[in-house]
Motif scaffolding. Structure first.
Motif, short mmCIF file in Angstrom:
data_model
loop_
_atom_site.label_atom_id
_atom_site.label_comp_id
_atom_site.label_asym_id
_atom_site.label_seq_id
_atom_site.Cartn_x
_atom_site.Cartn_y
_atom_site.Cartn_z
N LEU A 12 0.83 -1.20 0.00
CA LEU A 12 0.00 0.00 0.00
C LEU A 12 0.86 1.25 0.00
N ILE A 13 1.90 1.25 0.80
CA ILE A 13 2.77 2.43 0.86
C ILE A 13 3.49 2.60 -0.47
N ALA A 14 3.97 1.53 -1.04
CA ALA A 14 4.66 1.64 -2.32
C ALA A 14 3.73 2.20 -3.38
N ALA A 15 2.49 1.76 -3.38
CA ALA A 15 1.53 2.24 -4.37
C ALA A 15 1.16 3.69 -4.14
N THR A 72 -0.87 5.64 22.44
CA THR A 72 0.20 4.65 22.52
C THR A 72 1.37 5.15 21.68
N ARG A 73 2.53 5.24 22.30
CA ARG A 73 3.74 5.67 21.60
C ARG A 73 4.46 4.45 21.04
N PHE A 74 5.03 4.63 19.85
CA PHE A 74 5.79 3.56 19.21
C PHE A 74 6.79 4.15 18.22
N ALA A 75 7.84 3.40 17.95
CA ALA A 75 8.88 3.85 17.02
C ALA A 75 8.37 3.77 15.59
N VAL A 76 8.72 4.79 14.77
CA VAL A 76 8.36 4.80 13.36
C VAL A 76 9.60 5.09 12.52
N THR A 77 9.57 4.60 11.31
CA THR A 77 10.58 4.90 10.31
C THR A 77 9.91 5.71 9.23
N ARG A 78 10.55 6.77 8.83
CA ARG A 78 10.01 7.68 7.82
C ARG A 78 10.75 7.44 6.50
N PHE A 79 9.99 7.48 5.40
CA PHE A 79 10.63 7.38 4.09
C PHE A 79 9.83 8.17 3.08
N ALA A 80 10.50 8.64 2.03
CA ALA A 80 9.86 9.44 1.00
C ALA A 80 9.89 8.70 -0.32
N GLY A 81 8.82 8.86 -1.08
CA GLY A 81 8.72 8.30 -2.43
C GLY A 81 8.63 9.44 -3.41
N ASN A 82 8.14 9.18 -4.60
CA ASN A 82 8.01 10.21 -5.62
C ASN A 82 6.81 11.10 -5.32
N GLY A 83 5.67 10.51 -4.93
CA GLY A 83 4.44 11.27 -4.79
C GLY A 83 4.01 11.52 -3.36
N GLY A 84 4.83 11.22 -2.39
CA GLY A 84 4.43 11.43 -1.00
C GLY A 84 5.43 10.78 -0.06
N MET A 85 5.00 10.61 1.18
CA MET A 85 5.89 10.02 2.17
C MET A 85 5.14 8.98 2.98
N GLY A 86 5.90 8.16 3.68
CA GLY A 86 5.30 7.13 4.48
C GLY A 86 5.98 6.98 5.82
N PHE A 87 5.29 6.31 6.72
CA PHE A 87 5.79 5.98 8.04
C PHE A 87 5.44 4.53 8.29
N SER A 88 6.35 3.79 8.90
CA SER A 88 6.04 2.41 9.24
C SER A 88 6.54 2.12 10.65
N PRO A 95 1.77 -4.58 12.56
CA PRO A 95 2.41 -3.64 11.64
C PRO A 95 1.47 -2.51 11.27
N LEU A 96 1.99 -1.29 11.29
CA LEU A 96 1.23 -0.11 10.89
C LEU A 96 2.02 0.59 9.79
N ALA A 97 1.34 0.94 8.72
CA ALA A 97 1.94 1.71 7.63
C ALA A 97 1.04 2.90 7.35
N ALA A 98 1.63 4.07 7.24
CA ALA A 98 0.88 5.29 6.99
C ALA A 98 1.46 6.00 5.78
N THR A 99 0.59 6.58 4.96
CA THR A 99 1.05 7.40 3.84
C THR A 99 0.45 8.78 3.94
N LEU A 100 1.21 9.74 3.45
CA LEU A 100 0.80 11.14 3.41
C LEU A 100 1.10 11.62 1.99
N THR A 101 0.06 12.01 1.26
CA THR A 101 0.24 12.46 -0.11
C THR A 101 -0.42 13.83 -0.28
N PRO A 102 0.15 14.70 -1.11
CA PRO A 102 -0.43 16.02 -1.33
C PRO A 102 -1.82 15.91 -1.93
#
Length: 144
Positions: A12-15, A72-88, A95-102
């Motif tokens: 989902l994040i990749a897409a 609930t606090r938890f560690a996340v990793t941030r990464f950027a793609g071409n059209g937005g960014m994600g957190f996992s 597992p939680l994956a989040a995307t943020l797109t304009p």
């Protein structure tokens, strides 16, 4: 070599965050990594029905719901793609994956307008919402 199967959240994040888009939508046609959100910005993603929020500051996420208002606090990793960014990360062993797109977004319950669209994948459930940052806030009533 055995084929590698990625978890649904990773797909989902990749897409959502890495799909190249047409040059007319503000995304670099040459595939430049998304950099519209600085690493120092606090990112907040919110959703309704069900209500949820994810606040990301540095390498930490804070997940809140009406049933868990302290969160609930938890560690996340941030990464950027071409059209937005994600957190996992892993929330309560899931597992939680989040995307943020304009994109202009409305929470559907207030007159607020948000500068980002948010998607959360959590244990087989996909949640839709909106997002904003400390440098790119929502507009509208702060306490509707």
């Amino acid at each position: 070599m055995q084929p590698r199967h990625l978890p649904l959240a990773a797909l989902l994040i990749a897409a959502a965050a890495c799909t190249p888009a047409a040059p007319t939508d503000g995304i670099d046609p040459e595939g430049k990594t998304f950099d519209a959100v600085g690493p120092e910005e606090v990112v907040t993603l919110v959703g309704t029905e069900p209500f949820w929020a994810l606040k990301v500051e540095g390498g930490e996420g804070l997940w809140t719901t009406p049933e868990n208002q302290p969160g609930t606090r938890f560690a996340v990793t941030r990464f950027a793609g071409n059209g937005g960014m994600g957190f996992s990360g892993t929330l309560d062993g899931k597992p939680l994956a989040a995307t943020l797109t304009p994109g202009e977004c409305s929470d559907g319950m207030s007159d607020r307008r948000f500068p980002f669209v948010a998607t959360i994948a959590l244990e087989g459930t996909t949640l839709q919402g909106c997002g904003y940052t400390t440098a790119q806030p929502f507009t509208g009533d702060p306490a509707p």
